[in-house]
Design a protein around this motif. Sequence first.
Motif, short mmCIF file in Angstrom:
data_model
loop_
_atom_site.label_atom_id
_atom_site.label_comp_id
_atom_site.label_asym_id
_atom_site.label_seq_id
_atom_site.Cartn_x
_atom_site.Cartn_y
_atom_site.Cartn_z
N GLU A 95 0.87 -1.18 0.00
CA GLU A 95 0.00 0.00 0.00
C GLU A 95 0.90 1.23 0.00
N ALA A 96 1.51 1.48 -1.15
CA ALA A 96 2.54 2.51 -1.27
C ALA A 96 2.15 3.56 -2.30
N TYR A 97 2.50 4.83 -2.01
CA TYR A 97 2.10 5.95 -2.86
C TYR A 97 3.27 6.91 -3.04
N SER A 98 3.25 7.62 -4.17
CA SER A 98 4.28 8.62 -4.41
C SER A 98 3.91 9.50 -5.59
N PHE A 99 4.66 10.59 -5.71
CA PHE A 99 4.62 11.40 -6.92
C PHE A 99 5.75 10.91 -7.81
N GLY A 100 5.37 10.39 -8.94
CA GLY A 100 6.37 9.87 -9.86
C GLY A 100 5.72 9.52 -11.17
N GLN B 144 -2.43 9.08 13.94
CA GLN B 144 -1.64 9.68 12.86
C GLN B 144 -1.66 8.78 11.62
N LYS B 145 -1.46 7.49 11.83
CA LYS B 145 -1.42 6.57 10.70
C LYS B 145 -2.76 6.53 9.97
N GLU B 146 -3.85 6.52 10.73
CA GLU B 146 -5.17 6.47 10.11
C GLU B 146 -5.46 7.75 9.33
N ASN B 147 -5.05 8.88 9.87
CA ASN B 147 -5.25 10.16 9.18
C ASN B 147 -4.42 10.22 7.90
N ILE B 148 -3.19 9.70 7.96
CA ILE B 148 -2.34 9.66 6.77
C ILE B 148 -2.94 8.75 5.71
N ARG B 149 -3.42 7.58 6.13
CA ARG B 149 -4.04 6.65 5.18
C ARG B 149 -5.29 7.28 4.55
N LYS B 150 -6.08 7.94 5.36
CA LYS B 150 -7.30 8.58 4.84
C LYS B 150 -6.95 9.63 3.79
N ALA C 147 3.90 12.23 -15.22
CA ALA C 147 4.15 12.02 -13.79
C ALA C 147 3.08 12.70 -12.96
N GLY C 148 2.78 12.11 -11.81
CA GLY C 148 1.79 12.66 -10.90
C GLY C 148 1.65 11.76 -9.69
N PHE C 149 0.53 11.85 -9.00
CA PHE C 149 0.30 11.05 -7.80
C PHE C 149 -0.24 9.68 -8.19
N GLU C 150 0.41 8.63 -7.71
CA GLU C 150 0.02 7.28 -8.08
C GLU C 150 0.26 6.30 -6.93
N LYS C 151 -0.48 5.20 -6.97
CA LYS C 151 -0.18 4.08 -6.10
C LYS C 151 0.90 3.26 -6.79
N GLU C 152 1.95 2.94 -6.08
CA GLU C 152 3.09 2.26 -6.69
C GLU C 152 2.86 0.75 -6.78
N ASP C 153 3.28 0.19 -7.88
CA ASP C 153 3.22 -1.26 -8.10
C ASP C 153 4.66 -1.76 -8.23
N LYS C 154 5.16 -2.40 -7.18
CA LYS C 154 6.58 -2.77 -7.16
C LYS C 154 6.94 -3.78 -8.25
N CYS D 65 -5.83 7.99 0.53
CA CYS D 65 -6.96 7.44 -0.22
C CYS D 65 -7.77 8.55 -0.89
N GLU D 66 -7.93 9.67 -0.18
CA GLU D 66 -8.65 10.80 -0.76
C GLU D 66 -7.90 11.36 -1.97
N ASP D 67 -6.60 11.51 -1.83
CA ASP D 67 -5.80 12.06 -2.93
C ASP D 67 -5.73 11.08 -4.10
N MET D 68 -5.79 9.79 -3.80
CA MET D 68 -5.76 8.80 -4.87
C MET D 68 -7.02 8.91 -5.74
N LYS D 69 -8.15 9.20 -5.11
CA LYS D 69 -9.41 9.32 -5.85
C LYS D 69 -9.38 10.50 -6.82
N LYS D 70 -8.62 11.53 -6.49
CA LYS D 70 -8.53 12.72 -7.36
C LYS D 70 -7.12 12.88 -7.91
N ARG D 71 -6.44 11.76 -8.13
CA ARG D 71 -5.03 11.79 -8.53
C ARG D 71 -4.79 12.50 -9.86
N ARG D 72 -5.79 12.53 -10.73
CA ARG D 72 -5.61 13.19 -12.03
C ARG D 72 -5.51 14.70 -11.88
#
Length: 199
Positions: free
Chosen positions: A40-45, A85-91, A55-62, A94-101
């Motif tokens: 469950e990894a994310y980055s700008f790349g 903190q972890k739950e807020n970061i995960r939330k 390039a933009g915000f994406e969930k990474e596929d190793k 997930c929110e940013d992933m939905k609007k990643r474009r």
Amino acid sequence: MAHIYIALVDTPGIFAFFIRRFLKQKYIHVVISMDAGMDEAYSFGRRNPLVPVLAGFEKEDKKKILHAFPSADYLVCEIDCTREQKENIRKRLCEDMKKRRHYHYAVLGLPFLVCNRPFYQKNFYTCSSYIARLLKDNGITVSEKHFSLVTPKDFYEYPDKRVLFEGALSELIHADFRWRRCGLHPYHPVTHRSKAVCE
């Protein structure tokens, strides 16, 4: 106590070469993950590992990254946090992933970064600036710099982290598979000492 995970990544390529020259270190990309196995990894790349210009915000596929960069190296680190903190970061992830474009890589900010001048264009980030801001918004300060000036080197030098793994991405994936097959938590020091149980 909970944990979040940061991976520092070394990948080949011309763009990576120039970033490496600027940072004067091996690792030039940063990934945030909710688990040590980088599932469950994310980055700008790169939106596609094989296409550097998109390039933009994406969930990474190793596995896709390994296919594109067979020689990629990873440094996986653990950072302590609270469960809240972890739950807020995960939330937020997930929110940013939905609007990643709507999120894009901050190419225009790179000259300002080189000149050490803060620069922020709405919804435009580098891999390190996004994660630095996300963590700081949740009470974890990797650097006192403005988030737009944070680089992978700041994460590498962050003292409050523990290194869990360093080596080839292929080894990371293989180790992850081995520990999961045994029903163990990957990369935990106890399971490393129990390696013989899985072989």
